[in-house]
Scaffold this motif. Structure first.
Motif, mmCIF file in Angstrom:
data_model
loop_
_atom_site.group_PDB
_atom_site.id
_atom_site.type_symbol
_atom_site.label_atom_id
_atom_site.label_comp_id
_atom_site.label_asym_id
_atom_site.label_seq_id
_atom_site.Cartn_x
_atom_site.Cartn_y
_atom_site.Cartn_z
ATOM 1 N N ALA A 1 -0.165 15.966 3.278
ATOM 2 C CA ALA A 1 1.205 16.162 3.764
ATOM 3 C C ALA A 1 1.536 17.631 3.959
ATOM 4 O O ALA A 1 2.368 17.974 4.798
ATOM 5 N N LEU B 1 0.729 5.937 4.514
ATOM 6 C CA LEU B 1 1.008 7.215 3.848
ATOM 7 C C LEU B 1 -0.007 8.273 4.248
ATOM 8 O O LEU B 1 0.345 9.427 4.521
ATOM 9 N N LEU C 1 0.857 9.482 7.790
ATOM 10 C CA LEU C 1 2.074 10.291 7.834
ATOM 11 C C LEU C 1 1.854 11.638 7.145
ATOM 12 O O LEU C 1 2.346 12.669 7.607
ATOM 13 N N ALA C 2 1.111 11.620 6.039
ATOM 14 C CA ALA C 2 0.852 12.875 5.322
ATOM 15 C C ALA C 2 -0.007 13.811 6.164
ATOM 16 O O ALA C 2 0.218 15.028 6.176
ATOM 17 N N ALA D 1 6.809 10.446 5.190
ATOM 18 C CA ALA D 1 5.810 10.206 4.144
ATOM 19 C C ALA D 1 6.482 10.029 2.787
ATOM 20 O O ALA D 1 6.009 9.249 1.945
ATOM 21 N N ARG E 1 5.918 6.990 0.065
ATOM 22 C CA ARG E 1 5.553 7.178 -1.346
ATOM 23 C C ARG E 1 6.525 6.404 -2.252
ATOM 24 O O ARG E 1 6.108 5.787 -3.241
#
Length: 959
Positions: free
Chosen positions: A203, A934, A937-938, A945, A949
């Motif tokens: 991320a 995730l 997106l990270a 993100a 999470r």
């Protein structure tokens, strides 16, 4: 507000670390409209302080408040009072939202609590335990604090105040997450935290401290090869994205891992070492340009600035050093050299920016652009940078609070350009360079001025000796002294002369001095009478020593409007093949007439750009480089940027219906792109250049190039959220298209302006531009353009809840696409109509539109549209409780997006897939889908993100 767990039975409880919610006792309250929530947010976060009416208006609507904003605000306050004090008797004064002066405050000692209070309390207690060496208690408190989050803070609350607070709170959350991971490492839980650290690294790939933690966790888990791979990836990312090498701390850890250093595990500290107070982990940018290897002299100046720094261990107030002086005196070189000398005093990193304050073409860097770059370097996601200079500056000061950062602001124009870039708290050093005195900075901000004149004759001779070798200078001392005098002791001119002499070691210094004497004149164009020696003569001497082709390119480069130029653009300007252009650029850098800022990108010193412009004008006046050839060079340059931007936009969004380009007016071969990554990299590197080229083309009468280039940039600026850029280039494009008499160009520029204003919440302006665009498309009979405008108007209608209006626009779009036999367009509208029905809650009607759209897309082989529509179909099925069927739709959609390479939309579909798996009672499948989402997106650094999470944590907790 008091501590979260202080009262036994709180009367009012608020949740801010997710969607804004409130409870009175056990009863959840309906908080009203989004704007009313924005008012409540400001009152809550000011913690009992008075918020003026002006601040409330600005916080809700920024610079575009509605007519009668103040009465509307008073209505919101009245409703909040009734909502928060339902038991208040008529005639009794309010106890919670009270009036104070020209504003309001939220009071209620002992009765108001929030999850934000709890979060901050847990974090502060964790800090105390950490300082005392109790890492177990610190880790437990930090984990509890992080579990209080339920998505993006203040989700759904509009207005600039809420946006700025969302960014600030996200930064606090990230600090807490890093502190928790550090505590877990200190407890020796290396393997357990590797997954969390991998996600955090993905991320925030530019945060070196996160990479350090990940490397350490992997290394102490016996995974040395993976730890080394983390370093290699981090280094590549830093070089590609920022053009810098990793900082000393990360390099040192890399060396330890390479050597197999058995330094004690953080989980087993040396009992004889006193634990140090914890510093929250933050990004450590390292942006200083390379120090000049041949730097010498300036001893007095270095002693003077050194006295500005407080003693070691006592940061003191924020220090501002201002280095001013004439062009070519070596201000930047001195500032960078000193910055490297003191960089170790600033453990939180260094920032550098060229403000381009004296660019002859007026391409001065906007402080907002500099702040955006700084905030991203300091760890703020690009999407999270707020709009508006004031909000950006406020966030910047907040991010720098409690950090010790070295900031170099090079080539400033005036005090107003610098002021927003100054930190607001002690501990930082800011070095400003400028040709101007910036007396406002001295008077208003307490800057310490240092006016830099030419070095002494002795120092100037040392500079020459460092570049040519002491033996060569000592062999001809009188000639060396003549060269120093003829160069006015200016470092820039000495560098140019030394470059020529170094390339010709057989030349005698006395002959070089003689050449300089022959071409001497005045210095009026460059120094304003500050010195009496001709810098132009030095440039002329070096320029005339160039081969003809290199000299011609030198003149051509003066035509370029951007802050820097690529090899490809230089090739277009010169009208030569790219390999030949690269060779010519190498000759110019070898003669110190050009600087290669990073591989393949070149910049002029301001004086050299001015001289190149004069040289081009002189050649034109002499007939050797007339207006005809200059015009052809400009046309080649405009063609290069237009066509490359067109190819980049096509790669970025291959399913967008691009306007066909007119026939090429030159033989320039514009680069093409094989994938979105390459196209995005080019657009990122050329962002400021492209913005300047649009204005430059319009100013020089190439109106068609101006509006078409702006149109090609629409996709990139939209996706990255550069709304101000979009507004700026389309304003230029609109004027250019009007001057060209091109109605289609005007219409597309109006569409771009409408979209930019819509994203900036300027609803009325957006509607006016969109409706005018539709009128022009109808006037010209442009069916594609009409469909484009109707879809934009439908999208806006859906956002405001006017679903019937949206459906009417979509009906017209369908007619236009059917008439034009545009199957792809017709399928796309079916998908958008289906989504509108979902918004209306009519999911059965959405199913039929989706199935028709999928059939059309499948028939023409358009995977992107099919993937999008299968996702919509799955979403409708999920809301109908048919999750088994929805799962099949989502899986097919995700597979198509994966094949296409659109990671964001794949992640979006995976979120939906996980929701349906969870609905049918399969948490393991939901977890697999959400973890993949995730990761995607990270990798993109996307703010969503955090929501992913939170969903995973809730799932793991059995929620």
């Amino acid at each position: 507000m008091e501590a979260y767990d202080a009262p036994a039975a709180p009367a009012l409880r608020f949740a801010l670390l997710g969607p804004l919610r409130a409870w009175h006792g056990d009863t959840e309250l309906a908080l009203g409209s989004p704007q009313q929530r924005a008012v409540l947010t400001q009152l809550l976060l000011r913690r009992g302080q008075v918020v003026s009416l002006d601040d409330l208006v600005d916080g809700v609507w920024d610079e575009d408040p509605p007519t009668g904003a103040v009465p509307v605000l008073r209505t919101y306050v009245s409703r909040l009072r009734r909502l928060l004090e339902p038991d208040r008797e008529p005639g009794h004064p309010p106890r919670t939202v009270i009036s104070l002066g020209d504003g309001y405050a939220l009071r209620g000692t002992g009765t108001l609590t929030s999850d934000l209070d709890a979060f901050e309390d847990h974090v502060h207690r964790a800090e105390r335990h950490r300082a005392a060496g109790d890492h177990g208690a610190a880790a437990a408190l930090l984990r509890t604090a992080l579990d209080l989050w339920h998505g993006t803070a203040l989700a759904g609350v509009p207005g600039p105040y809420a946006r700025a607070e969302r960014t600030r709170l996200a930064a606090l959350r990230l600090d807490a997450e890093q502190s928790w991971l550090r505590a877990e490492l200190e407890l020796g839980h290396h393997g357990a935290v590797v997954p969390e650290l991998l996600a955090l690294r993905d991320a925030h790939p530019l945060r070196e401290d996160v990479c350090e933690l990940l490397m350490l966790a992997l290394y102490r888990s016996g995974r040395q090869a993976e730890a080394l791979d983390v370093y290699a990836t981090a280094r590549r990312t830093l070089v590609d994205e920022l053009g810098i090498e990793p900082g000393p701390s990360l390099r040192a850890l890399h060396a330890r891992v390479l050597a197999g250093d058995d330094t004690p595990d953080p989980g087993s500290p040396d009992p004889g070492v006193q634990p140090q107070p914890h510093r929250p982990l933050t990004p450590k940018p390292s942006q200083l340009p390379a120090d000049l290897p041949t730097f010498t002299g300036r001893r007095g100046e270095l002693d003077q600035v050194a006295r500005l720094l407080p003693a070691e261990g006592h940061p003191g107030a924020a220090v501002i050093a201002l280095v001013d002086g004439m062009a070519g005196a070596g201000k930047t070189t001195l500032a960078v050299h000193w910055a490297h000398q003191v960089a170790d005093r600033f453990p939180d990193g260094s920032l550098f920016v060229n403000l381009r304050g004296h660019d002859r073409d007026g391409a001065v860097l906007d402080p907002s652009d500099a702040l955006t770059a700084f905030l991203v370097a300091l760890g703020t996601a690009a999407h999270a940078v707020p709009e508006g200079l004031d909000a950006q500056a406020a966030l910047y000061r907040s991010v720098l609070a409690d950090r010790r950062v070295l900031i170099v602001l090079d080539n400033a124009r005036d005090t107003e350009q610098v002021r927003p870039l100054l930190p607001g708290t002690p501990g930082c050093l800011t070095v400003v360079t400028s040709r101007n005195r910036l007396s406002g900075l001295v008077a208003g901000q307490g800057a310490h001025p240092l006016t830099l004149g030419p070095p002494t004759a002795v120092e100037a001779r040392e500079m020459l000796a460092r570049r040519l070798g002491a033996a060569r200078v000592d062999a001809e001392p009188a000639a060396a002294d003549d060269i120093v005098a003829l160069c006015a002791r200016l470092p820039l001119t000495l560098a140019v002369v030394a470059a020529r002499a170094a390339h010709h070691p057989e030349f005698r210094l006395v002959d070089i001095a003689a050449e300089l004497k022959e071409s001497h004149g005045s210095l009026d164009a460059f120094t304003g009478g500050e010195v009496g020696t001709d810098v132009r003569a030095v440039f002329s001497w070096s320029y005339q020593a160039l081969p003809p082709a290199s000299a011609e390119l030198f003149r051509r480069l003066s035509l370029h409007p951007g802050p820097d130029i690529s090899t490809a653009a230089a090739s277009a300007l010169a009208g030569v093949p790219r390999g030949r252009a690269r060779a010519l650029l190498t000759e110019l850098t070898g003669a110190s007439l050009l600087t290669e800022r990073e591989p393949g990108r070149f910049v002029f010193h301001d004086l050299l750009r001015a001289y190149a412009t004069e040289a081009a004008e002189a050649e034109s006046a002499g007939g050797e480089d007339g207006d005809g050839e200059r015009g052809r060079a400009l046309l080649r340059m405009y063609d290069h940027y237009l066509r490359t931007a067109h190819h980049a936009a096509s790669a970025l969004d291959p399913f967008r219906q691009m306007l066909p380009l007119p026939p090429a007016t030159t033989d320039d071969t514009a680069p093409r792109f094989t994938d979105r990554k390459d196209a995005t990299a080019w657009l990122r590197a050329e962002r400021y250049v492209l913005r300047a080229v649009v204005a430059h083309a319009a100013a020089h009468g190439h109106h068609d190039h101006a509006w078409r280039t702006a149109y090609a940039l629409d996709v990139y600026f939209n996706r990255l959220g550069f709304w101000q850029d979009l507004m700026e280039i389309n304003a230029v494009a609109l004027d250019a298209a009007r001057l060209a008499g091109h109605l289609t160009g005007q219409a597309y520029a109006l569409c771009g302006l409408g979209f930019a204003h819509a994203q900036l919440h300027h609803a009325e302006q957006a509607l006016a531009y969109q409706e005018r665009a539709l009128e022009l498309f109808e006037e010209t009979g442009d069916a594609l353009g009409q469909a484009h405008a109707h879809r934009a108007l439908a999208y806006r209608a859906n956002r405001t809840g006017a679903y019937d209006v949206a459906l009417a626009h979509f009906a017209r779009v369908s007619e236009l696409y059917r008439a034009g036999h545009d199957v792809s367009g017709e399928a796309g509208v079916l998908n958008q109509v289906a989504w509108t029905y979902i918004l209306m809650g009519e999911h059965e009607r959405a199913l039929e539109r989706c199935e028709r759209g999928i059939a059309l897309y499948h028939g023409i082989g358009e995977a992107y549209g099919e993937a999008s529509t299968r996702d919509t179909l799955g979403y409708a099925l999920h809301h109908l409780g048919r999750d088994r069927e929805a799962i099949a739709c989502f899986e097919a959609s995700a597979a198509l997006f994966r094949e296409i390479g659109d990671h964001y939309l794949e992640a979006d579909v995976l979120r939906h897939l996980g929701t349906s798996h969870r609905a049918v009672g399969d948490p393991d499948a939901a977890r697999t889908a959400w973890r993949r989402a995730l990761t995607l997106l990270a990798e993109a650094g996307h703010p969503e993100a955090d929501d992913m999470r939170a969903s995973l944590r809730e799932l793991d907790a059995g929620g």
